[in-house]
Design an enzyme around this catalytic site. Structure first.
Site, PDB file in Angstrom:
ATOM      1  N   HIS A 114     -24.870 -88.357 -55.722  1.00 60.78           N
ATOM      2  CA  HIS A 114     -23.725 -89.258 -55.600  1.00 60.78           C
ATOM      3  C   HIS A 114     -24.151 -90.700 -55.883  1.00 60.78           C
ATOM      4  O   HIS A 114     -23.460 -91.428 -56.619  1.00 60.78           O
ATOM      5  CB  HIS A 114     -23.131 -89.140 -54.190  1.00 60.78           C
ATOM      6  N   GLU A 115     -25.282 -91.120 -55.328  1.00 62.86           N
ATOM      7  CA  GLU A 115     -25.765 -92.486 -55.548  1.00 62.86           C
ATOM      8  C   GLU A 115     -26.213 -92.686 -56.990  1.00 62.86           C
ATOM      9  O   GLU A 115     -25.986 -93.749 -57.585  1.00 62.86           O
ATOM     10  CB  GLU A 115     -26.907 -92.808 -54.577  1.00 62.86           C
ATOM     11  N   ASP A 119     -18.440 -88.768 -56.722  1.00 61.72           N
ATOM     12  CA  ASP A 119     -18.444 -87.386 -56.213  1.00 61.72           C
ATOM     13  C   ASP A 119     -18.408 -86.393 -57.367  1.00 61.72           C
ATOM     14  O   ASP A 119     -19.176 -85.420 -57.403  1.00 61.72           O
ATOM     15  CB  ASP A 119     -17.234 -87.157 -55.297  1.00 61.72           C
ATOM     16  N   GLU A 132     -15.647 -94.087 -55.807  1.00 59.48           N
ATOM     17  CA  GLU A 132     -16.242 -93.071 -54.925  1.00 59.48           C
ATOM     18  C   GLU A 132     -15.861 -91.660 -55.384  1.00 59.48           C
ATOM     19  O   GLU A 132     -16.705 -90.754 -55.395  1.00 59.48           O
ATOM     20  CB  GLU A 132     -15.796 -93.296 -53.481  1.00 59.48           C
TER      21      GLU A 132
END
Length: 339
Positions: free
Chosen positions: A207-208, A263, A259
């Site tokens: 995710h990061e 994802d 975000e």
């Protein structure tokens, strides 16, 4: 506030100086032979249109000044005009020279078209500001190698594998992780301990990495700079960019859209890397069921909505995969973190 010419005053002043430099020197011998002023009407312009007493007086004054000072009179008058413009300018004021304004405009264009090399350089400087000042790195070689192994495996399968990635363990028991531009990813000890298996840990790291792949921090930096006003952002230099990057890393969450995109991209990276995609949903469910939501959820959209969106994106063939051995993972984490 320092007094300076605005761009309009600078243009007028420059035009006066160019005019002074362009006037040919006086031919004194020819003047003495004829005893007549050269091209008086052309020099006077509008002053010679009306043959009034005032115009005659001005004509005499002008010719006398030209005889005495020659071409220097033009420079003198340009200075007088510039001084008048300076005197009538509002006080105080924020002003920039014309070259400075041009330079600052170029910097805005560069920020919106930041190269990979520039991004990595700024990210490295942001990392230097963060480490030691904002948090402490867990300097355990084995833990760093473990995190780096997982991270590099994911980065190679990301949408942006051609920049260097740096993975670091933060000496903090809170459940959190974040990333900065240029390939820098930070994982708290608390998050490593909270995960049940390596697939869950990999889901957070992917995710990061996705935030970096999608250049979310760069887009946020540009938005913050523009919101600050043209005069302050047009010339965003490297030090200003670094300070904005530090602020983004510590106190500015990504947008809801960013975000969800992270994802989705992270889930795809997990699948290509061989990790079980179910690990992402499983870890979010675990955090959601904790008595008090960890800090990592406070900076993200509603967890239940994210779980629903991710569940629809999971490929059934990739739901199961590597990293689901809970016992082996817990044993490894105890060895690395000493807990």
């Amino acid at each position: 506030m320092e007094q300076a010419f605005g761009p309009v005053q600078n243009l007028i002043f420059a035009r006066c100086l160019i005019l002074a430099a362009a006037v040919p020197p006086q031919d004194k011998k020819a003047r003495m032979a004829t005893k007549q002023p050269q091209n008086t009407s052309a020099d006077l312009g509008a002053f010679s249109v009306y043959p009034t007493r005032v115009s005659v007086m001005l004509t005499t004054f002008w010719v006398t000044c030209r005889r005495i000072c020659g071409r220097g009179i033009y420079l003198f008058l340009s200075l007088i005009v510039a001084a008048g413009i300076w005197a009538i300018s509002p006080q105080p004021m924020q002003a920039f020279s014309l070259p400075e304004l041009i330079f600052r405009g170029i910097q805005v264009i560069q920020l919106s078209n930041l190269s990979d090399r520039q991004e990595v350089t700024i990210g490295r400087q942001i990392n230097q500001q963060l480490v030691g000042r904002e948090f402490k790195i867990y300097n355990d070689r084995a833990a760093t190698l473990y995190i780096n192994r997982i991270g590099q495996r994911l980065a190679e399968e990301s949408d942006r594998p051609n920049i260097p990635y740096t993975f670091q363990v933060v000496d903090d028991d809170n459940i959190n992780a974040f990333a900065t531009m240029g390939g820098f990813v930070y994982i708290n000890k608390g998050l490593m301990a909270a995960a049940d298996n390596e697939a869950q840990l990999a889901s957070v790291m992917s995710h990061e990495i996705a935030h970096i792949s999608a250049r979310h921090a760069i887009k946020q930096m540009r938005q913050m700079a523009i919101a600050s006003g043209v005069a302050s952002v047009a010339g965003v230099d490297r030090s200003q960019a670094v300070q904005i990057g530090v602020e983004l890393a510590l106190r500015r969450p990504h947008s809801r859209q960013a975000e969800y995109e992270a994802d989705r991209l992270g889930l795809q990276t997990m699948g290509r890397s061989g990790y079980a995609q179910s690990g992402m949903v499983d870890f979010m469910k675990k955090l959601l069921n904790r008595p008090s939501p960890p800090s990592i959820l406070n900076t993200h959209p509603a967890t239940a909505d994210r779980i629903a969106a991710i569940s629809q994106e999971i490929d059934p063939d990739l739901a199961s995969g590597e990293g689901l051995n809970n016992a082996a993972y817990k044993q490894e984490i105890r060895r690395l973190l000493g807990s």
